[in-house]
Design a protein around this motif. Structure first.
Motif, PDB file in Angstrom:
ATOM      1  N   THR A 184       0.621  -0.965  -0.137  1.00 18.23           N
ATOM      2  CA  THR A 184      -0.446  -0.056   0.171  1.00 18.23           C
ATOM      3  C   THR A 184       0.939   1.552   0.239  1.00 18.23           C
ATOM      4  O   THR A 184       0.344   2.396  -0.172  1.00 18.23           O
ATOM      5  CB  THR A 184      -1.505   0.071   1.325  1.00 18.23           C
ATOM      6  OG1 THR A 184      -0.335   0.066   2.462  1.00 18.23           O
ATOM      7  CG2 THR A 184      -1.912  -0.815   0.932  1.00 18.23           C
ATOM      8  N   GLY A 185       1.974   0.827  -0.392  1.00 12.83           N
ATOM      9  CA  GLY A 185       2.785   2.745  -0.086  1.00 12.83           C
ATOM     10  C   GLY A 185       3.286   3.149   0.450  1.00 12.83           C
ATOM     11  O   GLY A 185       2.885   2.628   1.908  1.00 12.83           O
ATOM     12  N   SER A 186       3.489   4.726   0.888  1.00  9.77           N
ATOM     13  CA  SER A 186       3.637   5.280   2.189  1.00  9.77           C
ATOM     14  C   SER A 186       2.758   6.580   1.166  1.00  9.77           C
ATOM     15  O   SER A 186       2.512   7.310   0.307  1.00  9.77           O
ATOM     16  CB  SER A 186       4.394   6.037   2.293  1.00  9.77           C
ATOM     17  OG  SER A 186       5.613   6.333   0.659  1.00  9.77           O
TER      18      SER A 186
ATOM     19  N   VAL B   3       0.920 -14.388   5.178  1.00 10.14           N
ATOM     20  CA  VAL B   3       0.997 -12.623   4.902  1.00 10.14           C
ATOM     21  C   VAL B   3       2.395 -11.717   4.405  1.00 10.14           C
ATOM     22  O   VAL B   3       2.391 -11.843   5.076  1.00 10.14           O
ATOM     23  CB  VAL B   3      -0.371 -11.733   5.955  1.00 10.14           C
ATOM     24  CG1 VAL B   3      -0.223 -10.279   5.743  1.00 10.14           C
ATOM     25  CG2 VAL B   3      -1.607 -11.863   5.730  1.00 10.14           C
ATOM     26  N   TYR B   4       1.999 -11.072   3.156  1.00  7.19           N
ATOM     27  CA  TYR B   4       3.356 -10.559   3.191  1.00  7.19           C
ATOM     28  C   TYR B   4       3.048  -8.716   2.808  1.00  7.19           C
ATOM     29  O   TYR B   4       2.416  -8.106   2.751  1.00  7.19           O
ATOM     30  CB  TYR B   4       4.241 -11.135   1.577  1.00  7.19           C
ATOM     31  CG  TYR B   4       4.075 -12.558   1.735  1.00  7.19           C
ATOM     32  CD1 TYR B   4       5.514 -13.047   2.039  1.00  7.19           C
ATOM     33  CD2 TYR B   4       2.798 -13.848   1.788  1.00  7.19           C
ATOM     34  CE1 TYR B   4       5.818 -14.502   1.275  1.00  7.19           C
ATOM     35  CE2 TYR B   4       3.516 -14.859   1.478  1.00  7.19           C
ATOM     36  CZ  TYR B   4       4.491 -15.653   1.417  1.00  7.19           C
ATOM     37  OH  TYR B   4       5.023 -16.818   1.457  1.00  7.19           O
ATOM     38  N   ALA B   5       4.699  -8.271   3.125  1.00  5.87           N
ATOM     39  CA  ALA B   5       4.922  -7.124   3.387  1.00  5.87           C
ATOM     40  C   ALA B   5       5.701  -6.719   1.857  1.00  5.87           C
ATOM     41  O   ALA B   5       6.829  -6.704   2.441  1.00  5.87           O
ATOM     42  CB  ALA B   5       4.650  -6.165   4.307  1.00  5.87           C
ATOM     43  N   ILE B   6       5.916  -5.312   1.187  1.00  8.87           N
ATOM     44  CA  ILE B   6       6.770  -4.819   0.230  1.00  8.87           C
ATOM     45  C   ILE B   6       6.369  -4.100  -0.004  1.00  8.87           C
ATOM     46  O   ILE B   6       5.126  -3.089   0.466  1.00  8.87           O
ATOM     47  CB  ILE B   6       6.452  -6.437  -0.779  1.00  8.87           C
ATOM     48  CG1 ILE B   6       4.921  -5.673  -1.409  1.00  8.87           C
ATOM     49  CG2 ILE B   6       6.757  -7.212  -0.627  1.00  8.87           C
ATOM     50  CD1 ILE B   6       4.500  -6.395  -2.971  1.00  8.87           C
ATOM     51  N   GLY B   7       7.652  -3.298  -0.243  1.00 13.46           N
ATOM     52  CA  GLY B   7       7.618  -1.630  -0.250  1.00 13.46           C
ATOM     53  C   GLY B   7       7.855  -1.027   0.305  1.00 13.46           C
ATOM     54  O   GLY B   7       7.933  -1.109   1.452  1.00 13.46           O
ATOM     55  N   ASP B   8       7.161   0.461   0.408  1.00 11.90           N
ATOM     56  CA  ASP B   8       7.401   1.827   1.170  1.00 11.90           C
ATOM     57  C   ASP B   8       6.740   0.994   2.652  1.00 11.90           C
ATOM     58  O   ASP B   8       7.624   1.413   4.089  1.00 11.90           O
ATOM     59  CB  ASP B   8       6.712   2.633   1.614  1.00 11.90           C
ATOM     60  CG  ASP B   8       7.235   3.377  -0.285  1.00 11.90           C
ATOM     61  OD1 ASP B   8       8.237   3.159  -0.425  1.00 11.90           O
ATOM     62  OD2 ASP B   8       7.276   4.466  -0.698  1.00 11.90           O
ATOM     63  N   VAL B   9       6.136  -0.475   2.336  1.00 13.10           N
ATOM     64  CA  VAL B   9       5.219  -0.187   4.320  1.00 13.10           C
ATOM     65  C   VAL B   9       6.217  -1.015   4.966  1.00 13.10           C
ATOM     66  O   VAL B   9       6.053  -1.252   6.236  1.00 13.10           O
ATOM     67  CB  VAL B   9       4.192  -0.772   3.738  1.00 13.10           C
ATOM     68  CG1 VAL B   9       3.066  -0.465   3.121  1.00 13.10           C
ATOM     69  CG2 VAL B   9       4.389  -2.468   2.878  1.00 13.10           C
ATOM     70  N   THR B  10       7.545  -1.388   4.586  1.00 11.33           N
ATOM     71  CA  THR B  10       8.299  -2.387   5.213  1.00 11.33           C
ATOM     72  C   THR B  10       9.204  -0.928   5.577  1.00 11.33           C
ATOM     73  O   THR B  10      10.098  -2.195   6.840  1.00 11.33           O
ATOM     74  CB  THR B  10       9.084  -3.457   4.292  1.00 11.33           C
ATOM     75  OG1 THR B  10       9.307  -2.780   3.259  1.00 11.33           O
ATOM     76  CG2 THR B  10       8.157  -4.149   3.595  1.00 11.33           C
ATOM     77  N   GLY B  11       9.123   0.424   5.077  1.00  8.95           N
ATOM     78  CA  GLY B  11       9.921   1.319   5.983  1.00  8.95           C
ATOM     79  C   GLY B  11      11.704   0.356   6.046  1.00  8.95           C
ATOM     80  O   GLY B  11      13.028   1.593   6.351  1.00  8.95           O
ATOM     81  N   ARG B  12      11.863   0.306   4.896  1.00  5.88           N
ATOM     82  CA  ARG B  12      13.471   0.090   4.502  1.00  5.88           C
ATOM     83  C   ARG B  12      13.708   1.426   3.205  1.00  5.88           C
ATOM     84  O   ARG B  12      13.745   1.896   3.569  1.00  5.88           O
ATOM     85  CB  ARG B  12      13.089  -1.403   3.714  1.00  5.88           C
ATOM     86  CG  ARG B  12      13.389  -2.292   4.670  1.00  5.88           C
ATOM     87  CD  ARG B  12      14.161  -3.242   5.923  1.00  5.88           C
ATOM     88  NE  ARG B  12      13.872  -4.325   6.781  1.00  5.88           N
ATOM     89  CZ  ARG B  12      14.018  -5.930   6.147  1.00  5.88           C
ATOM     90  NH1 ARG B  12      14.829  -5.819   5.390  1.00  5.88           N
ATOM     91  NH2 ARG B  12      13.720  -6.641   7.552  1.00  5.88           N
TER      92      ARG B  12
END
Length: 462
Positions: free
Chosen positions: A140-142, A303-312
């Motif tokens: 879902t990005g940032s 359930v996975y998370a990718i992109g800006d929502v991971t805070g990397r």
């Protein structure tokens, strides 16, 4: 009625749509949920439209420097509204391309928002539809971080999205934040004649880059008429809707800057509030970023998370790489873990900046016996021919083994060269091996080879 899939991706930005395509190519029945536009912030309100505007700005600067190259065009009338219109057209074209890819790969797209109503279940809004999947990927990005002392309801208080919607250049603008976003917008506005004030709370511009790069960029910005303040904190702002009077503090001393507009370019925060994550045990940190492992798995299986929502790293190419990694795990494909140190970072200002690996300071901090070699573009034939020889290539390496630890570049076209550093770092190449890689002549990329020769104590063209 519940619609079931093998993989559901929430978010259609560079992480989400790439993950959806890879899942579909892997034979998984795939759906993608996106409440706004496919392509996310990157294609619609970030990477792509800003680069379109920067290209227009580059042409404006080139025309204004015509006498250097032996031609005159008379008075230049730059139409920023036309440049902004072109940037929107470029974004729209790429979004249409992603829509085509969704159809081509038989991915079902839901143009709605989604929230978890079960560990493997989603409810859509506004339709109220129900979706379920064995694997759900959060992408879902940032959104831009909002400064509490600014009133964003006013037209002259900007974030990156509002700045891209402007159809005219303000006479003066205050930019808070000298990271990549702030420096790129500063480049655009200044190229069209605006008075630009750049304010950075940390001690230098582009604070995450190697110190030598930051010093060069600040020097060049000052030469081109930017007003730059580092180590400076915003303390308040008075705004009548036409003029902003921003209050700052540096070294304990207050001062003020007035501008027609103010732009906050101080980073992003994750879009996780509306997902109901905590209700189903999906862990987040204090910033709201979703905690993931090397395979992008969250605390809830499937359930996975990718992109800006991971805070990397909040970069589109990082997001896409994370999406590929998550789907590789879903499909049981072996994949190397991402090395975030070696992911390239680019700033498309003037001069351009590109880097990968450890900075010199970070390498010393990690205990390496550090060597550094810097080759100036003032000794590079292509840069001189191009009429822009400002900048350098810097190699950071381990003296003991000669292994490359980082590459840091500033200058013309360096963002097109940094991929080579990623390859060298991944293969753990030594500066001796790098010096043996034949580069085409004349190219700016030869500066990499020349820097490697310098690191080996055998400089050729300097």
């Amino acid at each position: 009625m519940m619609a079931s899939y093998d993989v559901i991706v929430i978010g259609g930005g560079p992480s989400g749509y790439v993950a959806a395509i890879k899942a579909a190519l892997g034979g998984r029945k795939t759906a993608l949920v996106e409440k706004e536009h496919l392509g996310g912030v990157c294609l619609n309100w970030g990477c792509i439209p800003t680069k379109s505007l920067l290209r227009n700005a580059e042409i404006v600067r080139g025309l204004s420097e015509g006498e250097r190259f032996g031609f005159s065009v008379g008075e230049i009338k730059a139409d920023y509204a036309a440049a902004q219109k072109r940037s929107r057209e470029v974004s729209a074209r790429l979004v249409r391309g992603i829509e085509y890819l969704m159809k081509k790969n038989k991915i079902t797209v839901y143009k709605e928002s989604a929230r978890f109503t079960g560990a493997k279940e989603l409810t859509l809004a506004p339709s109220g539809g129900k979706l379920a999947a064995e694997n759900i990927i959060i992408a879902t990005g940032s959104k831009p971080f909002a400064l509490p002392m600014l009133d964003y309801s006013l037209d002259n208080v900007l974030d990156s999205k509002k700045a891209l919607q402007m159809t005219r250049i303000p006479k003066s603008i205050i930019i808070i934040g000298a990271g990549a976003i702030g420096m790129e917008f500063a480049t655009v506005f200044r190229s069209y004649g605006a008075e630009v004030h750049i304010v950075e709370m940390l001690p230098r511009v582009l604070p995450n880059e190697d110190a030598e790069v930051s010093v060069l960029v600040e020097k060049e910005f000052r030469k081109r008429g930017f007003d730059v303040h580092t180590g400076t904190r915003l303390t308040g702002a008075a705004n009548d809707g036409k003029t902003v009077k921003a209050q700052f503090e540096k070294d304990g001393k207050p001062f003020a800057i007035e501008g027609e507009c103010i732009l906050a370019a101080t980073g992003v925060r994750p879009n996780t509030e509306e997902l109901s994550l905590k209700s189903f045990g999906i862990k987040t940190d204090r910033r709201g970023c979703i905690e993931v492992d090397a395979d992008m798995r969250t605390s809830v299986p499937g359930v996975y998370a990718i992109g800006d929502v991971t805070g990397r790293l909040a970069l589109a190419h990082t997001a896409s790489a994370q999406g590929m990694r998550a789907v590789s795990h879903i499909c049981g494909e072996p994949a190397e873990p991402l090395n975030y140190n070696n992911i390239p970072k680019c700033t498309y200002a003037v001069p351009e900046v590109a880097s990968a690996g450890l900075t010199e300071a970070k390498a010393r901090e990690e205990g390496y016996d550090v060597g550094a070699a810097v080759f100036p573009l003032s000794a590079n034939g292509k840069a001189i021919s191009y009429g822009d020889d400002t900048g350098f290539v810097k190699l950071v390496y381990d003296k003991k083994y000669g292994q490359l630890l980082g590459m840091h570049m500033a200058g013309v076209h360096v963002t097109e060269m940094i991929w080579g550093a990623v390859g060298y770092l991944g293969m753990e190449m030594t500066v001796e091996e790098m010096a043996g890689v034949v580069h085409p002549h004349p190219t700016v990329s030869e500066a990499i080879m020349e820097a490697a020769h310098m690191a080996n104590g055998q400089p050729i063209h300097i």
